[in-house]
Scaffold this active site. Structure first.
Site, short mmCIF file in Angstrom:
data_model
loop_
_atom_site.label_atom_id
_atom_site.label_comp_id
_atom_site.label_asym_id
_atom_site.label_seq_id
_atom_site.Cartn_x
_atom_site.Cartn_y
_atom_site.Cartn_z
N LYS A 93 -32.28 32.40 52.76
CA LYS A 93 -33.45 33.05 52.17
C LYS A 93 -34.55 32.10 51.72
CE LYS A 93 -31.91 37.63 51.24
NZ LYS A 93 -30.44 37.62 51.45
N GLU A 115 -38.69 41.76 45.28
CA GLU A 115 -37.56 42.63 44.99
C GLU A 115 -36.29 41.84 45.28
OE1 GLU A 115 -38.90 42.39 47.89
OE2 GLU A 115 -37.10 42.17 49.13
N SER A 382 -24.90 32.73 57.18
CA SER A 382 -26.17 32.90 56.45
C SER A 382 -26.12 32.43 55.01
CB SER A 382 -26.60 34.37 56.50
OG SER A 382 -25.55 35.21 56.05
C1 LIG Z 1 -29.68 38.66 51.93
C2 LIG Z 1 -28.61 38.12 52.74
C3 LIG Z 1 -28.27 38.68 54.00
C4 LIG Z 1 -28.90 39.94 54.53
O1 LIG Z 1 -30.25 39.87 54.79
P1 LIG Z 1 -30.84 39.72 56.24
O2 LIG Z 1 -32.31 39.89 56.00
O3 LIG Z 1 -30.27 40.78 57.10
O4 LIG Z 1 -30.51 38.36 56.71
C5 LIG Z 1 -27.29 38.07 54.74
N1 LIG Z 1 -26.64 36.98 54.29
C6 LIG Z 1 -26.92 36.42 53.09
C7 LIG Z 1 -26.15 35.23 52.65
C8 LIG Z 1 -27.90 36.97 52.28
O5 LIG Z 1 -28.18 36.41 51.09
#
Ligand SMILES: *Cc1c(COP(=O)(O)O)cnc(C)c1O
Length: 400
Positions: A93, A115, A382
């Protein structure tokens, strides 16, 4: 096949998805945002500042890590992990938050709103605002604030004001509504850092572009490591930002399969999941036309996922388009499969993944054994799982 993929179009559409379904007061400012964004990305000085922050502050490039033990364990395709979990603040993020914070400075806006659901985007935004000296207000559902108290504390320590949202389900959807309401009243002085590849144009494009570096790096790293492109990319899909970030640099490579994994929760029954492509329909939510979960009367349905970051009723419009043209496919996994995958990757690779990322891992656990050892899968890891440890311990009835 696809070559020279250039979307969205000038109206902000990916095929029939996306667009700008907005109150009148936001139309002019959002056109201004679009204009300034195009100027910024064409400006070498903006790009240089962004690259420097991504490198020295955020920790890019992130490694492409071979999951050797797990690959052997599953006995199929070679599995690599794109380690976004190693970035500053623990998830992908920050790529978008730092990019948009820089954009806000260029727009001459000193105040940021955002948000947050699980709090990860709130933490990334509060971090970017501290670093770039911007005022920061985060809207968060009261229910989420209770579930994610640690992230609330992190945001406050970083100097952000966290405003509880108590209406409706008091989770992410309501927090987005409050942020949009604030923006309508404050747009002269305020930039809204939207947290996923969602909402009205130009946000799905801007957020994707700031995460595009994930796939650009992974592409080069994969060629260096294996001598060729990967066969399959797998990423979890909430709004869809980490998945678009990985996918985008490969869209013009038709031999690279792209798989998005949604939250199957307790299974595909009303209010028990967040798999928009399974039980969903076409509709408009929070500025964008896309696939979403609604009941027969068109009311947005409640959603459920073990991971707060995937627990949202709509999917980003570009994913809806990629699905329509068969360039990407979308599957789902259940909460139980996710918990199982979480433990397996911890045991095999010594990595605690975010529960969101564990959705991609759970799918690959089923996929890899069906592929051959001369094929390659890249999973977008992610985020890291520190934020989820308490929840996993509880779900597994583990004693600490
Ligand atoms: C917020 C988040 C997501 C989901 O958001 P996307 O916009 O679909 O990427 C996925 N993995 C992590 C670690 C997150 O913090």
């Amino acid at each position: 096949m696809l070559t020279d993929y250039q979307l969205p179009n000038s109206q902000g559409f990916f095929g029939e998805y996306g667009g700008q379904y907005l109150p009148e007061t936001l139309i002019a400012p959002i056109h201004e945002l679009t204009k300034v964004y195009y100027q910024a990305i064409a400006d070498p000085e903006f790009q240089a500042t962004l690259s420097e922050l991504l490198h020295h502050y955020c920790g890019r490039p992130t490694p492409l890590d071979k999951a050797s033990n797990w690959t052997k364990h599953l006995g199929g395709a070679q599995i690599y992990l794109k380690r976004e979990d190693l970035l500053h603040t623990g998830a992908h993020k920050i790529n978008n938050a730092i990019g948009q914070a820089l954009l806000a400075k260029r727009l001459g806006k000193k105040r940021i709103i955002a948000e947050t659901g699980a709090g990860q985007h709130g933490v990334a935004t509060a971090t970017a605002c501290a670093k770039l000296d911007l005022d920061c207000v985060i809207y968060m559902g009261a229910v989420d604030m209770k579930r994610q108290a640690l992230n609330v504390a992190r945001m406050r320590l970083l100097g952000a004001e966290v405003r509880p949202v108590t209406v409706g389900q008091a989770t992410l959807k309501e927090a987005v509504n409050e942020a949009l309401r604030d923006w309508v009243a404050s747009v002269e002085t305020t930039h809204y850092i939207l947290g996923s590849a969602l909402g009205p144009h130009p946000f799905p494009m801007i957020v994707r572009d700031f995460h595009r570096v994930i796939g650009v790096e992974a592409r080069q790293q994969c060629i260096e490591r294996t001598g060729r492109l990967p066969d399959t990319l797998v990423a979890c899909v909430g709004g869809g930002s980490n998945a678009m970030g990985l996918f985008h640099a490969f869209i013009d490579d038709p031999d690279v399969a792209m798989i998005g994994v949604e939250a199957g929760g307790h299974g595909i029954k009303p209010e028990q999941h967040a798999a928009r492509f399974q039980g969903g329909q076409l509709g408009i939510l929070q500025g964008s036309k896309t696939w979403l979960l609604a009941n027969k009367d068109g009311q947005i349905e409640k959603t459920h996922s073990i991971s707060a970051g995937l627990d949202y009723a709509a999917v980003g419009p570009e994913h809806a388009y990629l699905k329509d043209i068969n360039r990407a496919v979308y599957h789902y996994v259940t909460d139980d499969e996710v918990l199982d995958a979480f433990q397996e990757i911890a045991d095999q690779e010594g990595i605690l993944p975010a529960l969101e990322s564990a959705h991609a891992i759970a799918y690959v656990k089923k996929l890899a054994p069906t592929m051959s050892p001369d094929q390659t899968i890249i999973i977008n890891l992610s985020g890291r799982g520190d934020k989820d440890v308490e929840q996993v311990v509880e779900a597994l009835n583990m004693k600490l």
